[in-house]
Design a protein around this motif. Structure first.
Motif, PDB file in Angstrom:
ATOM      1  N   ILE A 248       0.816  -1.210   0.000  1.00 25.61           N
ATOM      2  CA  ILE A 248       0.000   0.000   0.000  1.00 25.61           C
ATOM      3  C   ILE A 248       0.854   1.266   0.000  1.00 25.61           C
ATOM      4  O   ILE A 248       0.593   2.210  -0.726  1.00 25.61           O
ATOM      5  CB  ILE A 248      -0.952  -0.006   1.206  1.00 25.61           C
ATOM      6  N   ASP A 249       1.885   1.290   0.836  1.00 22.00           N
ATOM      7  CA  ASP A 249       2.668   2.508   0.972  1.00 22.00           C
ATOM      8  C   ASP A 249       3.880   2.542   0.049  1.00 22.00           C
ATOM      9  O   ASP A 249       4.745   3.399   0.177  1.00 22.00           O
ATOM     10  CB  ASP A 249       3.116   2.677   2.427  1.00 22.00           C
ATOM     11  N   PRO A 251       4.348   3.457  -3.135  1.00 19.38           N
ATOM     12  CA  PRO A 251       4.634   4.695  -3.882  1.00 19.38           C
ATOM     13  C   PRO A 251       5.296   5.753  -2.996  1.00 19.38           C
ATOM     14  O   PRO A 251       6.195   6.458  -3.433  1.00 19.38           O
ATOM     15  CB  PRO A 251       3.248   5.171  -4.334  1.00 19.38           C
ATOM     16  N   LEU A 252       4.837   5.820  -1.754  1.00 21.64           N
ATOM     17  CA  LEU A 252       5.372   6.800  -0.818  1.00 21.64           C
ATOM     18  C   LEU A 252       6.849   6.537  -0.541  1.00 21.64           C
ATOM     19  O   LEU A 252       7.673   7.450  -0.495  1.00 21.64           O
ATOM     20  CB  LEU A 252       4.565   6.677   0.480  1.00 21.64           C
TER      21      LEU A 252
ATOM     22  N   LEU B  51      -9.715   3.015  -4.056  1.00 21.53           N
ATOM     23  CA  LEU B  51      -9.055   4.223  -3.565  1.00 21.53           C
ATOM     24  C   LEU B  51      -9.202   5.420  -4.494  1.00 21.53           C
ATOM     25  O   LEU B  51      -8.265   6.174  -4.705  1.00 21.53           O
ATOM     26  CB  LEU B  51      -7.565   3.945  -3.311  1.00 21.53           C
ATOM     27  N   ASN B 240      -4.617   1.850   7.511  1.00 21.38           N
ATOM     28  CA  ASN B 240      -3.476   1.481   6.685  1.00 21.38           C
ATOM     29  C   ASN B 240      -3.346   2.310   5.425  1.00 21.38           C
ATOM     30  O   ASN B 240      -2.391   2.169   4.683  1.00 21.38           O
ATOM     31  CB  ASN B 240      -3.557  -0.003   6.317  1.00 21.38           C
ATOM     32  N   PHE B 241      -4.344   3.145   5.159  1.00 18.51           N
ATOM     33  CA  PHE B 241      -4.329   3.891   3.906  1.00 18.51           C
ATOM     34  C   PHE B 241      -4.216   5.387   4.159  1.00 18.51           C
ATOM     35  O   PHE B 241      -4.529   6.184   3.291  1.00 18.51           O
ATOM     36  CB  PHE B 241      -5.591   3.577   3.092  1.00 18.51           C
ATOM     37  N   TYR B 243      -1.892   7.526   4.234  1.00 21.33           N
ATOM     38  CA  TYR B 243      -1.095   8.345   3.329  1.00 21.33           C
ATOM     39  C   TYR B 243      -1.648   8.306   1.919  1.00 21.33           C
ATOM     40  O   TYR B 243      -1.590   9.285   1.186  1.00 21.33           O
ATOM     41  CB  TYR B 243       0.355   7.866   3.318  1.00 21.33           C
ATOM     42  N   GLN B 244      -2.161   7.146   1.516  1.00 21.65           N
ATOM     43  CA  GLN B 244      -2.610   6.986   0.140  1.00 21.65           C
ATOM     44  C   GLN B 244      -4.009   7.544  -0.074  1.00 21.65           C
ATOM     45  O   GLN B 244      -4.293   8.097  -1.112  1.00 21.65           O
ATOM     46  CB  GLN B 244      -2.606   5.503  -0.240  1.00 21.65           C
TER      47      GLN B 244
END
Lengths: 502, 279
Positions: A248-249, A251-252, B51, B240-241, B243-244
């Motif tokens: 999920i993270d 790209p960051l 998302l 959990n998301f 940041y996205q």
């Protein structure tokens, strides 16, 4: 003016040189900081089956032999080993000059008492049964250990290379020392402090037997359960290593120039497990229908951050893996027909029990539910905490469906043991598979063994007590300056011996 | 000067009162007419539209990690929210009335015993007690509702007991008793109606607390079970998301905050308005 400038330059040099050398020196002494996703229950390697424990104890203790990066067994505390008497006798020649953290030298006596400790029922080692082929242990001299086996055992070497076979000092075993909170081993680091649920601090063992290793001053395990906080810690430079099971993270992390991310195939087998003792799941057609109803790649991508589908109960990178993915492709029409034949409609609601502390499994569970509803099965979700899952689902098989990942093992026997009997949580009984698994344990010829496991995996692929979804990736995020960090294949333990900071 | 400040304050108060009431009416409407307000099903996944940020492809508030429409989930989430709120406040109110009147009217050893029990319950932190009750009863919507009802009985019981005792010593009650009115009738005619304002105010404030605790329990996975929509569960899934897809957390969080604020504000206002002799 000129003298002033010179004085200024000299002055600046005086300021800078010490700071430069200071930061250099500090770099080597600074511990490597890694996020750990939970608190290990104990640091006694013989009293738990928890991966978290072995991720830490790998740095504190040593084993006789260990897997290298490719999973090949290489010498550790034992310099070499020979099989005699058709595999019923194994000789270990120990490395000389190895000392424990308390200064006592390692001898064959330590190995013998450690193995005796694991086999002792009072120790309560969850892995104790793996050592049952060992009948007698002899120590002819201080650097030789002889194991006499009741019958040849192919998985035994892999067991001795696993974290739960870590060698402890005999004199402390005798006094009943508490290894759980005050571990003493011969490993590259020794325990400095452990603040429960917060951090475990290890410092360098200067007299480690590997020349020049370890290269860093210590290891700091920070216990951080939230993945997003781990990610933030790595980005801000408060952590050096994080180990993630989803993307999920990603790209960051990839945007940050100080961080590198490595994608590694795990040795997990992600499954949708079915309780085959309960109707209608006892009907093979229903299990097949469920297999036809699932888009496996989609589950891997959405819930587990990508992966490789497998068609049987073995992870995709295992040498024993055989590809059976073509048996049950996505085919909702066939699923509906099979359900109709079996006479299963929406009137029977299946209960899917999910371990709620594992976010990816909960996410996967919701996708399974929808996919199964599309072919006409009604599924209800129940979330449980981890200890309930272990006792209710894994031990008592009190469930219809559940979602979980099976961790890797160095030897296929550890993964397959007990399948085909009613001792596993899927309650799948198949006498032929069970007897083949038992037979393979005693066969030392690798090719012969492989042929038997191939047959077992084929039976399991056709009988589908699970939906075998696939092997997922793990994403290892490290600071760019860090090099040499390793994760032991299959065992998932962290190896800091070769780590250096540039 | 002072008058002007007071007027200004009154204006602000009126504004808040108005928005709170409108918001709560809207919640009620959303719960009853979910299917009219929500363009999509709250549980249907669309894995190709995961998302999505707000205002894209017809999703006003965006989509979550399984491609479900967040606006629809918030709208449908009001159902379980109001249901749990109403029923558990109902349980707490009924239980509190019985306990409080028994304790206040009979007195003596019955009073001591009931109040000891109530104080025992009160001495636990609310969330901890709710978790304990839920783990005994099992996870799920019904269990959470019952648990929250039980947890808030003491609050009402104390209030009712105090009111009962004080009303029973009032002059008009004593004269009514002297006239030979039966005791149950006194309770029904004089005592109960007089404590109504307090009970209404207390119920409103308790409602806000119940909403928060229900969200906490769902956040911990003990309340509403997935994939059913619940604001607490949505917040849990958003972790959990962060940041996205921050919108996964922001909107249910805002809805929850606004609900709690409105109930609290209304509760305060009601207790002020319905109980003039106190101020």
């Amino acid at each position: 003016m000129k003298p002033m400038k010179i004085i200024l330059v000299i002055g600046l040099l005086f300021v800078f040189i010490p700071t430069l050398s200071f930061s250099r020196g500090a770099k080597e002494e600074k511990p490597i900081r890694i996020a750990l996703s939970g608190n290990p229950d104990t640091l006694d390697p013989q009293k738990t089956a928890g991966t978290l424990t072995f991720q830490v104890t790998k740095s504190i203790y040593d084993t006789l032999i260990e897997p290298d990066e490719k999973g090949v067994l290489v010498p550790a505390l034992a310099e070499r080993w020979d099989f005699q008497d058709d595999g019923k006798k194994i000789l270990f020649h120990l490395r000389k000059g190895v000392t424990f953290h308390d200064g006592t030298p390692l001898t064959s006596k330590d190995v013998a008492s450690t193995l005796a400790r694991i086999k002792d029922k009072n120790t309560g080692s969850p892995h104790g049964a793996e050592f049952s082929p060992i009948e007698r242990i002899e120590t002819p001299d201080s650097s030789t250990v002889i194991l006499y086996l009741s019958s040849p055992s192919a998985p035994l070497l892999a067991t001795l290379a696993s974290g739960w076979s870590a060698i402890l000092p005999a004199h402390l075993i005798e006094t009943g020392h508490d290894f759980g909170s005050k571990p003493v081993g011969s490993g590259p680091f020794k325990l400095k402090s452990w603040v429960r649920d917060n951090q475990i601090l290890l410092e360098k063992n200067p007299s480690y037997w590997m020349p020049g290793k370890p290269k860093v001053g210590g290891v700091e395990f920070r216990i951080i359960t939230e993945r997003s906080i781990q990610v933030q810690g790595l980005l801000s430079g408060q952590l050096d290593v994080i180990d993630m099971y989803d993307a999920i993270d990603l790209p960051l992390l990839q945007k940050n120039p100080n961080v590198k991310v490595e994608k590694i195939l795990t040795s997990l087998v992600m499954v949708l497990a079915m309780n085959t003792a309960r109707p209608p799941l006892s009907d093979l057609r229903v299990r097949q229908a469920i297999n036809f109803a699932i888009k496996k790649q989609e589950i891997l991508d959405v819930a587990y951050g990508g992966g490789v589908p497998v068609g049987t109960f073995m992870d995709a990178s295992d040498p024993y893996y055989v590809d059976f993915t073509s048996l049950y492709p996505y085919n909702p029409e066939k699923a509906k027909t099979l359900l109709q034949e079996a006479g299963v409609g929406t009137d029977r609601t299946l209960e899917m029990v999910l371990p709620q502390n594992f976010e990816p499994h909960v996410r996967a569970g919701q996708i399974y539910q929808e996919m199964l509803q599309k072919v006409g099965l009604s599924v209800k979700i129940r979330l449980v905490d981890w200890s309930t899952w272990i006792s209710d689902v894994y031990r008592k098989a009190n469930y219809d469906l559940t979602v979980i990942g099976h961790t890797g093992k160095l030897d296929p026997d550890s993964r397959l043991a007990n399948y085909g009997t009613d001792k596993t949580y899927v309650r799948w009984v198949h006498p032929e598979a069970a007897s083949l698994i038992n037979k393979a344990r005693g066969i030392m010829n690798p090719n012969e063994r492989k042929a038997i496991y191939q047959r077992v995996l084929e039976i399991m692929a056709k009988e589908v007590p699970f939906v075998y979804v696939g092997t997922s990736y793990r994403y290892l995020g490290t600071r760019k300056t860090l090099e040499g960090f390793r994760i032991q294949p299959k065992l998932d333990a962290y190896d800091f011996r070769h780590v250096e900071v540039r | 000067m002072r008058i002007r400040i007071r007027r200004k304050r009154q204006k602000i108060q009126k504004f808040f009162l108005f928005t709170s009431t409108v918001y709560l009416c809207f919640l009620l409407f959303a719960a009853v007419g979910s299917s009219y307000l929500a363009p999509h099903s709250p549980t249907t996944q669309n894995l190709n539209q995961r998302l999505l940020p707000p205002f894209t492809e017809g999703k006003i508030l965006g989509t979550d990690d399984l491609g479900r429409d967040i606006w629809s989930r918030i709208v449908y989430g009001t159902r379980s929210l109001l249901l749990i709120g109403t029923v558990s406040v109902g349980i707490a109110l009924a239980g509190g009335l019985v306990m409080g009147i028994l304790a206040g009217a009979i007195g003596g050893i019955v009073d001591s015993f009931i109040m000891l029990l109530m104080d025992g319950i009160l001495s636990f932190p609310t969330v901890l007690l709710a978790i304990t009750v839920v783990s005994v009863l099992g996870y799920g919507l019904v269990q959470v509702t019952v648990a929250l009802g039980i947890v808030f009985i003491p609050v009402f019981a104390r209030l009712v007991r105090a009111e009962t005792i004080s009303r029973l010593t009032e002059g008009y009650v004593e004269s009514s008793r002297a006239l030979g009115t039966p005791f149950p009738k006194i309770l029904l005619r004089h005592v109960l109606p007089n404590m109504m304002p307090d009970l209404i105010a207390q119920s409103t404030v308790t409602f806000a607390l119940v909403v928060v605790i229900e969200a906490s329990l769902s956040f911990l996975g003990l309340g509403t079970q997935p994939p059913e929509p619940s604001w607490g569960l949505m917040l849990k899934e958003s972790r959990n998301f962060l940041y996205q897809a921050p919108w996964m957390a922001i909107f249910p969080g805002l809805a929850l905050a606004a609900t709690v604020f409105s109930f609290n504000y209304l509760g305060d206002y009601l207790s002020e308005q319905l109980n003039p002799q106190r101020w």
